[in-house]
Every structure is written in C-alpha cells, then in structure tokens.
Design a protein around this motif. Structure first.
Motif, short mmCIF file in Angstrom:
data_model
loop_
_atom_site.label_atom_id
_atom_site.label_comp_id
_atom_site.label_asym_id
_atom_site.label_seq_id
_atom_site.Cartn_x
_atom_site.Cartn_y
_atom_site.Cartn_z
N VAL A 158 0.83 -1.20 0.00
CA VAL A 158 0.00 0.00 0.00
C VAL A 158 0.86 1.25 0.00
N ASP A 159 1.92 1.24 0.80
CA ASP A 159 2.85 2.37 0.81
C ASP A 159 3.55 2.50 -0.54
N ALA A 160 3.82 1.35 -1.19
CA ALA A 160 4.44 1.39 -2.52
C ALA A 160 3.51 2.06 -3.53
N LEU A 161 2.20 1.81 -3.43
CA LEU A 161 1.25 2.47 -4.33
C LEU A 161 1.23 3.98 -4.11
N ARG A 162 1.32 4.39 -2.85
CA ARG A 162 1.39 5.82 -2.58
C ARG A 162 2.64 6.44 -3.22
N GLN A 163 3.75 5.71 -3.15
CA GLN A 163 4.98 6.19 -3.75
C GLN A 163 4.86 6.24 -5.27
N ARG A 164 4.19 5.24 -5.86
CA ARG A 164 4.00 5.23 -7.32
C ARG A 164 3.17 6.45 -7.74
N ALA A 165 2.16 6.81 -6.94
CA ALA A 165 1.32 7.95 -7.27
C ALA A 165 2.12 9.25 -7.19
N THR A 166 2.97 9.35 -6.17
CA THR A 166 3.76 10.58 -5.99
C THR A 166 4.77 10.77 -7.11
N ALA A 167 5.40 9.66 -7.54
CA ALA A 167 6.49 9.75 -8.51
C ALA A 167 6.04 9.40 -9.92
N TYR A 168 4.73 9.30 -10.17
CA TYR A 168 4.27 8.83 -11.49
C TYR A 168 4.74 9.77 -12.61
N HIS A 297 -4.76 7.51 -13.51
CA HIS A 297 -5.91 8.04 -12.77
C HIS A 297 -6.19 7.21 -11.52
N ALA A 298 -6.08 5.88 -11.65
CA ALA A 298 -6.41 5.00 -10.52
C ALA A 298 -5.42 5.17 -9.39
N VAL A 299 -4.13 5.16 -9.70
CA VAL A 299 -3.13 5.23 -8.64
C VAL A 299 -3.11 6.62 -8.00
N ALA A 300 -3.53 7.64 -8.76
CA ALA A 300 -3.56 9.00 -8.22
C ALA A 300 -4.79 9.25 -7.34
N TYR A 301 -5.79 8.37 -7.40
CA TYR A 301 -7.00 8.58 -6.61
C TYR A 301 -6.71 8.59 -5.12
N GLY A 302 -5.80 7.70 -4.69
CA GLY A 302 -5.38 7.69 -3.29
C GLY A 302 -6.14 6.71 -2.44
N VAL A 303 -5.43 5.77 -1.80
CA VAL A 303 -6.08 4.74 -0.99
C VAL A 303 -6.78 5.34 0.23
N GLU A 304 -6.34 6.51 0.68
CA GLU A 304 -6.97 7.13 1.85
C GLU A 304 -8.38 7.62 1.54
N ARG A 305 -8.76 7.69 0.27
CA ARG A 305 -10.09 8.16 -0.10
C ARG A 305 -11.10 7.02 -0.22
N LEU A 306 -10.65 5.77 -0.05
CA LEU A 306 -11.57 4.64 -0.08
C LEU A 306 -12.45 4.65 1.16
#
Length: 367
Positions: A158-168, A297-306
């Motif tokens: 999950v933290d890796a997905l956050r990093q992917r969104a930040t550095a996309y 778009h999906a990775v930028a949505y943010g897991v915290e918004r689920l």
C-alpha cells in the motif's frame, strides 16, 4: 550458443553478439525492442525465464543487469564486468545478455547498458524486485519508454502504491495493475449492457494485495461511489460487489480460476479468470508502449479516499436481503396465480362432453 566473457567491456559484448548472430544466422532486425531487467543474483533466474517466454510473442534483446556491489571495502573498490551472451536455440527468439556488475561498476549500470541497446528500437525497463522510488528519474529509467515495477514484491504494497502515485510519470506501470485487466474487462462489459444506478461497491481480496487496492481505486475513480476494500482468505482477488437500486452485481472468484457473474434480472454465468503467470503479465505490458492513463488516474485517486471498513458492507447485506425477499415474493405470487387458474381449468374440463370412440389424452403414449 553461449559465450562467457570475464572482465569484459560493452564493446567486446557487442562484438560477441555480432559473431554469434553470424554463426547462428539470427538477424538483429527481427527484434522489436530492448528489455532491460534490473535484479539481483537470487531473483534473476525467474525473471529471465518469464522474459524469455514473453519474447516468443515480442522478439527482443534481453539485458539482465545483476548488481553485485560487494560487502567489504575491498570488494566495493574493485570494478569488474562479467557477461554471458546467449543467442540461438536456448532463447528461441532474440538475444539475451547477462551482465554482472561488480564493485563500483554496480552504480553505473546505465553506462554499461547504453551501448548495448538496439538502435531505433524502444526500451522497456523492468524491476522485478527493489524498484527505485522514482523510476522515471533513475538513470536506467531515463533510457526507457516504459518502466515496469511490481508493488507485490514490496514489504508494504500500500505504501508502494502511494509512492507510485507521488512519482508517477508517463510510461510508468505496475504488474499489480496488469493483474486486474481481466477483472476490469468483465466488470466493464457487465455494466456496458445497461444497469440501474450504482450506490456503492465492495472489493474483497487478500490482505496486503496491491491488485485489490488498485481495483478498488479504479472503481471509485470511474463510478464516483463509496468503495470499501475488505480482506478475504484469497487467493488474490476473490470478489467484487456493486450495490445497485435493483440488487447486487457480484463477480465472485473463490478458487483463483473460475468466477461467477451474477447480475439482477439475468441468469448467472461463469467466467474464466485464472491467475496469470509473470510471463503472461510481461507479454501484456509489452503490447503497448504508450502511457497508461487509466493506471495513472487509478493510482492517483489515493487509498486514503476509499470507504472505511464496514461502511459499505451493511449496504451489500441489505441489498442482498432485499433481492432475496423480492424473489421469494415473486415465487409466491406465481404459486397463487397457478393455484387460482387450476380450478377454472378443472371446471372447464368437466363441462366438455366426452367424445365417442375413447380418444386418447394428449399425454398418452409419451415417455
């Protein structure tokens, strides 16, 4: 044909490739891209096996970069390049070069790889393990049109997905996203046929499964409804439930191979959703070299918004109970109609005079 080169250079590796092509009759023009795999000694075998299988669909030059910086100061100070060139029957299509970078040379992999790239051909870089925080800014990543990572190999997906969104950056993708392509296709086709308004959704899968997170993010981004992510025993993704005003659209895959799609008002049907191998995932990613906007778009949505845990589960249970009650009421109404019609038919049969000659009934003689 295998050629081992010890304490070599990129120029000598290129010369060995040319000599091997001439000996085997394999033309370089038959390759469509260069695939660079950045890995370590312990994981290179599985990664190379998957890439070799994918190269049957996408003939390519495979460069396996194995970094061995060394542990002691003496080992780190000694820079050396060892290579193994494979051309011919073992690789079937394309060429494979294993590059072992020792000592200080492990920090200059781009300088070694650059002279070995196919001219005028796209470059794809794949990190099976330990991807950089910003793949697009990595020296090898800058050479590539596509950069493939795998959040499932990280300690905290999950933290890796956050990093992917930040550095996309355009060209980035992740195998966790590739794994849900069949799920997205089935769900999209089910909704394309027309559906009642969707109110919420639940995505079930194994804990710490990044594909489950990405599917939930994709649904939340596309449907603009609350989406809850819940855990299950697995394997992998197990179910998606979309709560509509008419009931629940459910795509359930309990065994990792065959799924069942249930849509209100339609008969249930089975869908093949087997878990795919790494070679199949890499082959899919090599089919496209343009930026994947849906992933962005999906990775930028943010897991915290689920939706928080338990927020949507009650809606699913209520919708399923409502659908079962309506189905039970419909069956009861059908039974009443049949019961009301039966006496009338019986009375009508009594009024009809019997025919002479003993004619048989319509059901006589059937089995």
């Amino acid at each position: 044909m295998n050629i081992d080169l010890t304490e070599t250079t990129s120029a000598q590796i290129n010369a060995a490739l040319v000599g091997a092509r001439r000996a085997t009759g394999t033309p370089a023009v038959g390759m469509v891209l260069t695939l660079v795999i950045v890995t370590d000694e312990g994981n290179h075998y599985d990664a190379l096996k998957a890439a070799s299988q994918a190269s049957k669909e996408h003939p390519s030059r495979i460069l396996v970069v194995i970094k061995r910086p060394g542990r002691s100061p003496r080992e780190r100070a000694q820079a050396r390049l060892d290579a193994e060139v494979r051309v011919g029957n073992e690789t079937d299509t394309g060429e494979t070069v294993l590059l072992r970078l020792h000592g200080e040379l492990a920090g200059h992999a781009a300088s070694v790889v650059l002279p070995l790239l196919l001219p005028d051909a796209p470059v794809v870089v794949w990190w099976p393990e330990d991807a950089p925080e910003n793949p697009a800014e990595d020296l090898l990543g800058r050479l590539a049109a596509r950069r493939i990572t795998d959040a499932a190999s990280c300690e905290d997906p999950v933290d890796a997905l956050r990093q992917r969104a930040t550095a996309y950056a355009p060209g980035d993708t992740d195998l966790a996203w590739t794994r849900i392509t069949p799920w997205r296709s089935v769900l999209a086709s089910a909704l394309d046929q027309g559906h009642p308004p969707i109110e919420s959704a639940v995505v079930e899968g194994e804990e710490y499964n990044p594909s489950t997170e990405l599917l939930a993010l994709w649904l939340a981004d596309r449907l603009h409804v609350p989406v809850e992510r819940t855990g299950s025993p697995g394997p992998g993704l197990t179910a998606v439930r979309l709560v509509t005003t008419d009931g629940v659209i459910c795509l359930d895959r309990p065994n990792g191979a065959l799924a069942e799609l249930a849509v209100p008002g339609q008969p249930e049907r089975h869908v093949a959703l087997k878990r795919r191998t790494t070679a199949e995932l890499i082959a899919e990613e090599l089919r496209r070299l343009d930026p994947d906007e849906a992933y962005a778009h999906a990775v930028a949505y943010g897991v915290e918004r689920l939706a928080p845990a338990g927020a949507v589960k009650a809606d699913v249970a209520e919708a399923e109970a409502k659908a079962k009650a309506e189905a039970k009421a419909a069956r009861a109404d059908d039974g009443k109609d049949d019961a009301g019609k039966a006496p009338a038919k019986k009375a009508a049969a009594k009024k009809q005079p019997a025919k002479q000659g003993g004619a048989k009934s319509p059901s006589a003689g059937t089995s």
